[in-house]
Motif scaffolding. Structure first.
Motif, PDB file in Angstrom:
ATOM      1  N   UNK A  90       0.853  -1.184   0.000  1.00 56.50           N
ATOM      2  CA  UNK A  90       0.000   0.000   0.000  1.00 56.50           C
ATOM      3  C   UNK A  90       0.891   1.237   0.000  1.00 56.50           C
ATOM      4  N   UNK A  91       0.269   2.404  -0.030  1.00 52.38           N
ATOM      5  CA  UNK A  91       0.954   3.680   0.177  1.00 52.38           C
ATOM      6  C   UNK A  91       0.419   4.308   1.457  1.00 52.38           C
ATOM      7  N   UNK A  92       1.261   4.979   2.202  1.00 52.23           N
ATOM      8  CA  UNK A  92       0.816   5.690   3.391  1.00 52.23           C
ATOM      9  C   UNK A  92       1.412   7.093   3.403  1.00 52.23           C
ATOM     10  N   UNK A  93       0.778   7.968   4.165  1.00 51.95           N
ATOM     11  CA  UNK A  93       1.310   9.300   4.465  1.00 51.95           C
ATOM     12  C   UNK A  93       1.094   9.558   5.947  1.00 51.95           C
ATOM     13  N   UNK A  94       2.090  10.168   6.582  1.00 47.08           N
ATOM     14  CA  UNK A  94       2.008  10.522   8.001  1.00 47.08           C
ATOM     15  C   UNK A  94       2.113  12.036   8.110  1.00 47.08           C
ATOM     16  N   UNK A  95       1.158  12.656   8.803  1.00 49.83           N
ATOM     17  CA  UNK A  95       1.158  14.111   8.954  1.00 49.83           C
ATOM     18  C   UNK A  95       0.942  14.472  10.421  1.00 49.83           C
ATOM     19  N   UNK A  96       0.935  15.786  10.682  1.00 44.63           N
ATOM     20  CA  UNK A  96       0.695  16.259  12.050  1.00 44.63           C
ATOM     21  C   UNK A  96       1.955  16.220  12.886  1.00 44.63           C
ATOM     22  N   UNK A  97       1.812  15.794  14.138  1.00 41.16           N
ATOM     23  CA  UNK A  97       2.943  15.751  15.061  1.00 41.16           C
ATOM     24  C   UNK A  97       4.055  14.874  14.516  1.00 41.16           C
ATOM     25  N   UNK A  98       5.301  15.265  14.779  1.00 48.77           N
ATOM     26  CA  UNK A  98       6.444  14.459  14.375  1.00 48.77           C
ATOM     27  C   UNK A  98       6.794  13.495  15.494  1.00 48.77           C
ATOM     28  N   UNK A  99       6.524  12.220  15.286  1.00 48.79           N
ATOM     29  CA  UNK A  99       6.818  11.175  16.262  1.00 48.79           C
ATOM     30  C   UNK A  99       7.948  10.266  15.775  1.00 48.79           C
ATOM     31  N   UNK A 100       8.790  10.802  14.895  1.00 47.68           N
ATOM     32  CA  UNK A 100       9.942  10.072  14.356  1.00 47.68           C
ATOM     33  C   UNK A 100       9.544   8.698  13.818  1.00 47.68           C
ATOM     34  N   UNK A 101       8.730   8.676  12.756  1.00 43.41           N
ATOM     35  CA  UNK A 101       8.272   7.393  12.184  1.00 43.41           C
ATOM     36  C   UNK A 101       9.401   6.617  11.538  1.00 43.41           C
ATOM     37  N   UNK A 102       9.274   5.279  11.565  1.00 40.62           N
ATOM     38  CA  UNK A 102      10.273   4.384  10.965  1.00 40.62           C
ATOM     39  C   UNK A 102       9.576   3.224  10.278  1.00 40.62           C
ATOM     40  N   UNK A 103      10.103   2.827   9.145  1.00 41.93           N
ATOM     41  CA  UNK A 103       9.684   1.599   8.468  1.00 41.93           C
ATOM     42  C   UNK A 103      10.827   0.606   8.595  1.00 41.93           C
ATOM     43  N   UNK A 104      10.551  -0.502   9.243  1.00 40.90           N
ATOM     44  CA  UNK A 104      11.583  -1.528   9.477  1.00 40.90           C
ATOM     45  C   UNK A 104      12.838  -0.906  10.114  1.00 40.90           C
ATOM     46  N   UNK A 105      12.590  -0.003  11.074  1.00 45.91           N
ATOM     47  CA  UNK A 105      13.645   0.686  11.842  1.00 45.91           C
ATOM     48  C   UNK A 105      14.444   1.685  11.021  1.00 45.91           C
ATOM     49  N   UNK A 106      13.996   2.005   9.814  1.00 43.37           N
ATOM     50  CA  UNK A 106      14.620   3.050   9.002  1.00 43.37           C
ATOM     51  C   UNK A 106      13.733   4.290   9.005  1.00 43.37           C
ATOM     52  N   UNK A 107      14.321   5.436   9.302  1.00 41.38           N
ATOM     53  CA  UNK A 107      13.549   6.666   9.426  1.00 41.38           C
ATOM     54  C   UNK A 107      12.861   7.043   8.119  1.00 41.38           C
ATOM     55  N   UNK A 108      11.632   7.531   8.230  1.00 38.61           N
ATOM     56  CA  UNK A 108      10.901   8.067   7.087  1.00 38.61           C
ATOM     57  C   UNK A 108      10.375   9.444   7.476  1.00 38.61           C
ATOM     58  N   UNK A 109       9.930  10.202   6.476  1.00 42.95           N
ATOM     59  CA  UNK A 109       9.541  11.590   6.705  1.00 42.95           C
ATOM     60  C   UNK A 109       8.029  11.750   6.803  1.00 42.95           C
ATOM     61  N   UNK A 110       7.613  12.702   7.621  1.00 37.70           N
ATOM     62  CA  UNK A 110       6.235  13.176   7.585  1.00 37.70           C
ATOM     63  C   UNK A 110       5.967  13.881   6.261  1.00 37.70           C
ATOM     64  N   UNK A 111       4.712  13.971   5.892  1.00 41.55           N
ATOM     65  CA  UNK A 111       4.255  14.783   4.765  1.00 41.55           C
ATOM     66  C   UNK A 111       4.788  14.308   3.417  1.00 41.55           C
ATOM     67  N   UNK A 112       5.044  13.018   3.285  1.00 41.33           N
ATOM     68  CA  UNK A 112       5.478  12.481   1.991  1.00 41.33           C
ATOM     69  C   UNK A 112       4.910  11.078   1.821  1.00 41.33           C
ATOM     70  N   UNK A 113       4.725  10.678   0.574  1.00 41.29           N
ATOM     71  CA  UNK A 113       4.178   9.350   0.287  1.00 41.29           C
ATOM     72  C   UNK A 113       5.243   8.292   0.540  1.00 41.29           C
TER      73      UNK A 113
END
Length: 283
Positions: free
Chosen positions: A68-91
């Motif tokens: 699938x595709x996801x986007x994370x917005x709002x508060x920055x909670x330091x998201x990670x995919x498989x322990x690799x950092x990803x950015x808010x506000x991007x697909x």
């Protein structure tokens, strides 16, 4: 499907709200920060009302069982995919078995996860928004499986970016309009209301934000009248209560101020202990 490995502090499925049932006492509910939720869906070319996952305080740990595709917005909670950092506000492209987790919160209070096509949990009274007295569950739980739409075509992240205008998370100023009973206040009370800084109390939640400091209240209670998200009530003790998305539909306390939609979004990203100051805008 999305499997919930850890639920986070307070994570709920929300869309833009449940409307047309307020005469039955049913709150609107819906995402606390509509700006951030709309941006998440916009980046995925979703309908604005697609259900998202609202995170409060800290994030969950989720396992995706399909692409699938996801986007994370709002508060920055330091998201990670498989322990690799990803950015808010991007697909972000997600593959089956990928795990989304979060670190320490950097700013803001509420973060939003949108998936391509939206979360497909059961709709009740025309909305997927979780609310304890309406939906079977009020939050997601460990072990839950959250249905999502099939997504065979992954978006190109470099072609699906948008400069997102963020809410000013640091500013104390909250824009408000006069409430129905504002003009009944005396000059001294109005001065304190508009000049004083107030701290958000620990008891604040999706129903209402209460403020620690009190002001003089010489007003009598009113006949039970309509209230909406953003209504600022003045209690007999002088405490101010700002109604939020899960608020009741009527109330008997004087309605001295009304938050703009932008201000509700902004306030929803403020935490207990943060200070706010009301700025009166012309209507």
């Amino acid at each position: 499907m999305v499997k919930v490995l850890q639920s986070g502090l307070y994570s709920t499925i929300q869309d833009l709200g449940r409307f047309g049932f307020q005469h039955l006492g049913v709150p609107c509910s819906g995402v606390m920060d509509q700006h951030s939720a709309r941006m998440a869906n916009l980046l995925l070319a979703n309908d604005a009302n697609c259900a998202v996952l609202e995170l409060t305080g800290n994030g969950p740990k989720l396992e995706f069982t399909s692409n699938t595709n996801i986007v994370i917005t709002g508060a920055n909670m330091l998201p990670m995919i498989n322990d690799n950092s990803v950015l808010n506000d991007s697909v972000i492209n997600i593959k089956g078995n990928d795990i989304l987790s979060f670190g320490k919160r950097v700013y803001g209070l509420r973060s939003y996860i949108a998936v391509k096509g939206g979360f497909k949990t059961k709709a009740v009274l025309g909305s997927r928004s979780m609310y304890s007295k309406i939906t079977k569950e009020s939050t997601i739980k460990r072990g839950d499986y959250l249905p999502i739409a099939d997504c065979d075509v992954l978006l190109e992240p470099n072609l699906a970016k948008l400069k997102v205008p963020n809410i000013d998370y640091e500013s104390k100023v909250i824009n408000v309009f006069k409430g129905p009973e504002f003009d009944l206040l005396n000059i001294s009370t109005i001065k304190k209301l508009l000049e004083k800084e107030f701290k958000i109390s620990n008891s604040s939640n999706r129903m209402a934000y209460s403020l620690n400091e009190s002001i003089e209240n010489s007003l009598n209670s009113i006949l039970t009248s309509v209230v909406i998200p953003g209504t600022v009530q003045l209690t007999p003790s002088g405490q101010l209560i700002i109604l939020m998305r899960d608020c009741q539909v009527t109330g008997g306390y004087p309605r001295v101020l009304q938050l703009s939609e932008e201000s509700i979004n902004k306030l929803s990203q403020r935490s207990a202990g943060n200070s706010i100051k009301f700025r009166l805008k012309a209507q």
